[in-house]
Motif scaffolding. Sequence first.
Motif, PDB file in Angstrom:
ATOM      1  N   ASP A  19       0.813  -1.212   0.000  1.00 24.93           N
ATOM      2  CA  ASP A  19       0.000   0.000   0.000  1.00 24.93           C
ATOM      3  C   ASP A  19       0.849   1.266   0.000  1.00 24.93           C
ATOM      4  OD1 ASP A  19      -2.138  -1.704   0.122  1.00 24.93           O
ATOM      5  OD2 ASP A  19      -3.009  -0.841   1.944  1.00 24.93           O
ATOM      6  N   ASP A  20       0.362   2.286  -0.692  1.00 25.45           N
ATOM      7  CA  ASP A  20       0.777   3.693  -0.566  1.00 25.45           C
ATOM      8  C   ASP A  20       1.901   4.139  -1.487  1.00 25.45           C
ATOM      9  OD1 ASP A  20      -1.139   3.777   1.415  1.00 25.45           O
ATOM     10  OD2 ASP A  20       0.296   3.754   3.064  1.00 25.45           O
ATOM     11  N   ALA A  21       2.587   3.241  -2.156  1.00 23.34           N
ATOM     12  CA  ALA A  21       3.613   3.642  -3.140  1.00 23.34           C
ATOM     13  C   ALA A  21       4.748   4.454  -2.537  1.00 23.34           C
ATOM     14  CB  ALA A  21       2.980   4.412  -4.299  1.00 23.34           C
ATOM     15  N   TYR A  22       5.251   4.016  -1.391  1.00 26.01           N
ATOM     16  CA  TYR A  22       6.413   4.684  -0.814  1.00 26.01           C
ATOM     17  C   TYR A  22       7.663   4.423  -1.662  1.00 26.01           C
ATOM     18  CZ  TYR A  22       3.639   5.551   3.362  1.00 26.01           C
ATOM     19  OH  TYR A  22       2.674   5.985   4.234  1.00 26.01           O
TER      20      TYR A  22
ATOM     21  N   VAL B 263       1.673  11.248  -4.904  1.00 24.19           N
ATOM     22  CA  VAL B 263       2.542  11.136  -6.070  1.00 24.19           C
ATOM     23  C   VAL B 263       2.519  12.434  -6.861  1.00 24.19           C
ATOM     24  CG1 VAL B 263       3.069   9.789  -8.141  1.00 24.19           C
ATOM     25  CG2 VAL B 263       2.085   8.652  -6.132  1.00 24.19           C
ATOM     26  N   ASP B 264       1.335  13.002  -7.040  1.00 25.87           N
ATOM     27  CA  ASP B 264       1.219  14.278  -7.747  1.00 25.87           C
ATOM     28  C   ASP B 264       2.020  15.380  -7.066  1.00 25.87           C
ATOM     29  OD1 ASP B 264      -0.386  13.394  -9.813  1.00 25.87           O
ATOM     30  OD2 ASP B 264      -2.274  13.956  -8.835  1.00 25.87           O
TER      31      ASP B 264
ATOM     32  N   ASP C 183       9.174  10.968   0.119  1.00 21.70           N
ATOM     33  CA  ASP C 183       9.217   9.556   0.495  1.00 21.70           C
ATOM     34  C   ASP C 183       8.250   8.703  -0.322  1.00 21.70           C
ATOM     35  OD1 ASP C 183       7.063  10.822   1.709  1.00 21.70           O
ATOM     36  OD2 ASP C 183       7.133   9.589   3.519  1.00 21.70           O
ATOM     37  N   TYR C 184       7.695   9.266  -1.400  1.00 22.88           N
ATOM     38  CA  TYR C 184       6.806   8.521  -2.289  1.00 22.88           C
ATOM     39  C   TYR C 184       7.472   8.326  -3.646  1.00 22.88           C
ATOM     40  CZ  TYR C 184       2.739   8.739   0.794  1.00 22.88           C
ATOM     41  OH  TYR C 184       1.877   8.571   1.838  1.00 22.88           O
ATOM     42  N   MET C 185       6.981   7.343  -4.373  1.00 25.80           N
ATOM     43  CA  MET C 185       7.441   7.123  -5.729  1.00 25.80           C
ATOM     44  C   MET C 185       6.938   8.227  -6.650  1.00 25.80           C
ATOM     45  SD  MET C 185       6.757   3.006  -5.906  1.00 25.80           S
ATOM     46  CE  MET C 185       7.111   2.937  -7.646  1.00 25.80           C
ATOM     47  N   THR C 186       7.545   8.318  -7.817  1.00 22.72           N
ATOM     48  CA  THR C 186       7.112   9.268  -8.844  1.00 22.72           C
ATOM     49  C   THR C 186       6.291   8.523  -9.897  1.00 22.72           C
ATOM     50  OG1 THR C 186       9.044   8.913 -10.259  1.00 22.72           O
ATOM     51  CG2 THR C 186       9.262  10.545  -8.483  1.00 22.72           C
ATOM     52  N   TRP C 187       5.613   9.286 -10.732  1.00 20.36           N
ATOM     53  CA  TRP C 187       4.881   8.660 -11.827  1.00 20.36           C
ATOM     54  C   TRP C 187       5.832   7.942 -12.779  1.00 20.36           C
ATOM     55  CZ3 TRP C 187       0.151   7.446 -11.272  1.00 20.36           C
ATOM     56  CH2 TRP C 187      -0.754   8.253 -10.579  1.00 20.36           C
ATOM     57  N   ASP C 188       7.015   8.507 -12.995  1.00 23.11           N
ATOM     58  CA  ASP C 188       7.989   7.822 -13.854  1.00 23.11           C
ATOM     59  C   ASP C 188       8.355   6.453 -13.287  1.00 23.11           C
ATOM     60  OD1 ASP C 188       8.127   9.792 -15.789  1.00 23.11           O
ATOM     61  OD2 ASP C 188       9.873  10.784 -14.908  1.00 23.11           O
ATOM     62  N   GLN C 189       8.553   6.382 -11.979  1.00 25.99           N
ATOM     63  CA  GLN C 189       8.881   5.100 -11.362  1.00 25.99           C
ATOM     64  C   GLN C 189       7.706   4.128 -11.449  1.00 25.99           C
ATOM     65  OE1 GLN C 189      10.022   6.757  -7.583  1.00 25.99           O
ATOM     66  NE2 GLN C 189      12.217   6.579  -8.025  1.00 25.99           N
ATOM     67  N   LEU C 190       6.502   4.640 -11.267  1.00 25.44           N
ATOM     68  CA  LEU C 190       5.331   3.774 -11.383  1.00 25.44           C
ATOM     69  C   LEU C 190       5.158   3.271 -12.811  1.00 25.44           C
ATOM     70  CD1 LEU C 190       2.899   5.741  -9.058  1.00 25.44           C
ATOM     71  CD2 LEU C 190       3.667   3.380  -8.715  1.00 25.44           C
ATOM     72  N   ARG C 191       5.491   4.098 -13.789  1.00 24.44           N
ATOM     73  CA  ARG C 191       5.430   3.622 -15.169  1.00 24.44           C
ATOM     74  C   ARG C 191       6.451   2.521 -15.422  1.00 24.44           C
ATOM     75  NH1 ARG C 191       3.471   8.994 -16.213  1.00 24.44           N
ATOM     76  NH2 ARG C 191       5.555   9.900 -15.982  1.00 24.44           N
ATOM     77  N   LEU C 192       7.622   2.641 -14.823  1.00 16.63           N
ATOM     78  CA  LEU C 192       8.620   1.577 -14.950  1.00 16.63           C
ATOM     79  C   LEU C 192       8.091   0.265 -14.356  1.00 16.63           C
ATOM     80  CD1 LEU C 192      11.943   3.433 -14.060  1.00 16.63           C
ATOM     81  CD2 LEU C 192      11.343   2.428 -16.264  1.00 16.63           C
TER      82      LEU C 192
ATOM     83  N   GLU D 212      -1.732   9.393 -16.344  1.00 20.55           N
ATOM     84  CA  GLU D 212      -0.329   9.034 -16.108  1.00 20.55           C
ATOM     85  C   GLU D 212       0.020   7.602 -16.494  1.00 20.55           C
ATOM     86  OE1 GLU D 212       1.956  11.061 -15.319  1.00 20.55           O
ATOM     87  OE2 GLU D 212       0.877  12.822 -14.581  1.00 20.55           O
ATOM     88  N   LEU D 213      -0.924   6.674 -16.356  1.00 17.98           N
ATOM     89  CA  LEU D 213      -0.628   5.267 -16.611  1.00 17.98           C
ATOM     90  C   LEU D 213      -1.396   4.690 -17.791  1.00 17.98           C
ATOM     91  CD1 LEU D 213      -0.541   3.877 -12.946  1.00 17.98           C
ATOM     92  CD2 LEU D 213       1.369   4.722 -14.329  1.00 17.98           C
TER      93      LEU D 213
END
Length: 352
Positions: A99-102, A129-130, A135-144, A184-185
């Motif tokens: 949970d939460d995309a840290y 993320v926005d 301490d959260y991931m970025t949209w670029d990282q989530l796309r990866l 974003e995704l």
Amino acid sequence: MRTRSSSIIVRLATGMMSGLVAFGLLMPVAVAADWASVIMYHRFGEGQHPSTNIKPEQFRDHIAELKSGKYTVLPLSEIVDRLERGEELPDRTVALTIDDAYRSVFDVAWPMLRDAELPFTIFVSTEPVDKRFSDYMTWDQLRLLRDAGVHIGHHAHTHTRLPALSPDQVMAEIKTANERFDAELGFVPAIFAYPYGAFGDEVKTVIRNAGFKAAFGQQSGVAYSGYDRFELPRFAMSENYGGIGRFRLAANALPFRVKDVTPSDNVLSRNPPIFGFTIDENYGSLKTLSCFSSSQTGGAVPIEKIGGRRVEVRVSTPFKSSRGRINCTLLGPDRRWRWFGSLFYIPNGVGR
């Protein structure tokens, strides 16, 4: 929790296979089941947050256990689909969720899971993320992660306690997050996880009407084919509750099938609640049945068994915070435990 009839054929097949194994007529195999244990994590290697953090060495132990050959680790979406269709799953099926995309998911957990070739689902709240919280991931990282085959789940927009909002406000949370996911995704996740595990009847109705296929809380228990798919359980792991012993208990857990749960709404209007349930399957002796409340220390709370299968849990101490838990366990075959947990949201002014 409202339940549907589970697959009788699956249960009979499971019992027959277990009997053959017990008499030495068959070697132990992953027999058919209609349940799965879903494990939940938040942070990795962030010791300043022990209540939501798992130590890297603990996580390595979990992965090693999952790779030992006893378990089948499947994507969460596949488990949800197969449970909904009443299809068989291998015994000891497990799903991993975060949970939460840290940021520590990307830096610590993902490399370990990638190397182990274990699927997992990450539930993302879009606002942190926005806002590019450090301490959260970025949209670029989530796309990866998306491009690498990681499953993305829906965790609302602001990560607020949804029962504190009106139904219109909950729907606005969902719609805002939907727009951000799509932008974003390129898609909107189909599976939801309630922030803080908090939900009630009104919130569940909004989530169901929003078109999600399933929603997960944070109450302990095993998901099975008759479970309400908009309040599916997960076992939470943390530093204090993430040792290899507890992980094995969760990964090996059996379903505790119940019905007629009171109170029917997880948003409490009375604190402590008058809690009870009816056991929906013949488990034989109930001598090892125990229930525990997060509001009381000193061991199990008193229970009263009525008519063979009705259980009333006598909680005497109110919950002091906005969340309260009651967990009930029953020893099953092969020293595996059945789990049934409830997580309650307690509004301000309700007994606290």
